[in-house]
Scaffold this motif. Structure first.
Motif, PDB file in Angstrom:
ATOM      1  N   GLY A 273      21.152 -56.698  43.846  1.00 40.27           N
ATOM      2  CA  GLY A 273      20.429 -55.461  44.046  1.00 40.27           C
ATOM      3  C   GLY A 273      18.972 -55.561  43.633  1.00 40.27           C
ATOM      4  N   TYR A 274      18.443 -54.473  43.069  1.00 42.51           N
ATOM      5  CA  TYR A 274      17.024 -54.382  42.726  1.00 42.51           C
ATOM      6  C   TYR A 274      16.851 -54.015  41.248  1.00 42.51           C
ATOM      7  CZ  TYR A 274      16.435 -54.229  47.792  1.00 42.51           C
ATOM      8  OH  TYR A 274      16.462 -54.531  49.132  1.00 42.51           O
ATOM      9  N   MET A 275      15.786 -54.568  40.665  1.00 46.36           N
ATOM     10  CA  MET A 275      15.467 -54.295  39.265  1.00 46.36           C
ATOM     11  C   MET A 275      13.954 -54.207  39.136  1.00 46.36           C
ATOM     12  SD  MET A 275      16.275 -56.611  35.865  1.00 46.36           S
ATOM     13  CE  MET A 275      14.987 -57.826  36.236  1.00 46.36           C
ATOM     14  N   ILE A 276      13.483 -53.349  38.250  1.00 47.94           N
ATOM     15  CA  ILE A 276      12.051 -53.254  38.013  1.00 47.94           C
ATOM     16  C   ILE A 276      11.579 -54.493  37.261  1.00 47.94           C
ATOM     17  CG2 ILE A 276      12.216 -51.997  35.801  1.00 47.94           C
ATOM     18  CD1 ILE A 276       9.782 -50.326  36.846  1.00 47.94           C
ATOM     19  N   SER A 277      10.422 -55.027  37.634  1.00 49.47           N
ATOM     20  CA  SER A 277       9.873 -56.195  36.950  1.00 49.47           C
ATOM     21  C   SER A 277       9.090 -55.758  35.718  1.00 49.47           C
ATOM     22  CB  SER A 277       8.955 -56.985  37.885  1.00 49.47           C
ATOM     23  OG  SER A 277       7.754 -56.267  38.128  1.00 49.47           O
ATOM     24  N   ARG A 278       8.708 -56.734  34.908  1.00 47.53           N
ATOM     25  CA  ARG A 278       7.921 -56.407  33.718  1.00 47.53           C
ATOM     26  C   ARG A 278       6.580 -55.775  34.115  1.00 47.53           C
ATOM     27  NH1 ARG A 278       5.957 -54.312  30.454  1.00 47.53           N
ATOM     28  NH2 ARG A 278       5.497 -54.805  28.276  1.00 47.53           N
ATOM     29  N   ILE A 279       5.990 -56.261  35.203  1.00 50.34           N
ATOM     30  CA  ILE A 279       4.730 -55.680  35.676  1.00 50.34           C
ATOM     31  C   ILE A 279       4.964 -54.250  36.170  1.00 50.34           C
ATOM     32  CG2 ILE A 279       2.840 -55.903  37.325  1.00 50.34           C
ATOM     33  CD1 ILE A 279       3.374 -58.913  37.350  1.00 50.34           C
TER      34      ILE A 279
END
Length: 278
Positions: free
Chosen positions: A64-70
């Motif tokens: 799926g999808y995950m928010i990146s550190r940026i």
């Protein structure tokens, strides 16, 4: 970066992924349909377009999808309210008195700046405090939180760290400047260009010699508003010599005085304690 998040759908995607991370930091992934439902966009083509535009702000894997550190950094910056020019807060009463006229003080956030003011613009002191702190902390704790954030400024400068971007700062103690003729520490950030200018006393608030001096008396000076401390006021420093420059700052508490000597670079060269006489 600002163009990427200027669209409400893209910001909605980032916030949905940030919420997923907040709820399950060890498993922050959302499947495509979960993310689409969280954002509330039914049109697959429209949703896919904005999802692709976010690029490295989002991590895509088979799960799926995950928010990146940026991406999380962008959400944090927007959530702070510091990028919203329409944000206002206050005024509320503040302890202490104006340096210039001894009138009572208030705190008021407008135009991206928290101002400590007696009502006269020329007397106002700008503080680097975002709306997120002002709006999320209990009112009875707010002054201490503002004081802590401001007093950390001097600690960062003594380590050559910019409070705005965390880049390298070079600076020294100078005479004069934008206001009256008094000594202050002026630092220049080589990365973002921010110009730091703080009273000599404020530069020392979180120095170990000062914090221990107050701690012995049951006070965490890091949470005391610098503008209420006598040794932080302009002109409170004593000039020992000018070539080379040596300044002394006297911190008095109860019946004892802590004297701190600094050179032009802001380095503490000596500390001394002495009992005060009545």
């Amino acid at each position: 970066m600002f163009d990427l998040v200027s669209d409400s759908t893209r910001m909605g995607i980032l916030r949905a992924l940030a919420d997923a991370y907040s709820e399950e930091p060890t498993d922050p992934w959302l499947e495509y349909t979960e993310l689409q439902e969280a954002v509330g966009i039914r049109d697959n083509g429209n949703f896919n377009y904005h999802l692709e535009q976010l690029g490295d702000l989002v991590v895509k894997e088979p799960t799926g999808y995950m928010i990146s550190r940026i991406g999380m950094g962008v959400v944090s910056a927007v959530s702070s309210g510091a990028l919203d020019p329409e944000r206002t807060w206050g005024p509320i009463d503040a302890p202490g008195a104006c340096y210039h006229c001894e009138d009572s003080l208030q705190l008021h956030y407008e135009d991206g700046i928290l101002r400590l003011t007696c009502g006269r613009d020329e007397h106002a002191i700008p503080l680097s405090v975002p709306p997120s702190l002002l709006e999320s902390h209990p009112e009875d704790e707010l002054i201490e939180r503002i004081a802590f954030l401001e007093n950390r400024w001097g600690a960062l400068l003594r380590q050559n760290i910019c409070s705005e971007c965390h880049g390298r700062v070079d600076g020294e103690i100078e005479l004069g400047g934008a206001r009256s003729e008094h000594y202050h520490y002026h630092g220049h950030c080589h990365r973002c260009g921010f110009q730091h200018g703080i009273p000599v006393g404020m530069y020392l608030v979180s120095h170990p010699a000062v914090t221990s001096f107050f701690y012995e008396r049951g006070v965490d000076v890091r949470t005391v508003p610098f503008w209420t401390l006598e040794f932080c006021k302009p002109h409170s420093e004593t000039v020992l010599c000018t070539d080379p420059l040596r300044l002394r700052v006297d911190v008095t508490r109860e019946n004892e005085t802590l004297s701190i000597t600094l050179d032009r670079a802001g380095t503490v060269t000596a500390t001394e304690r002495a009992q005060t006489t009545a």
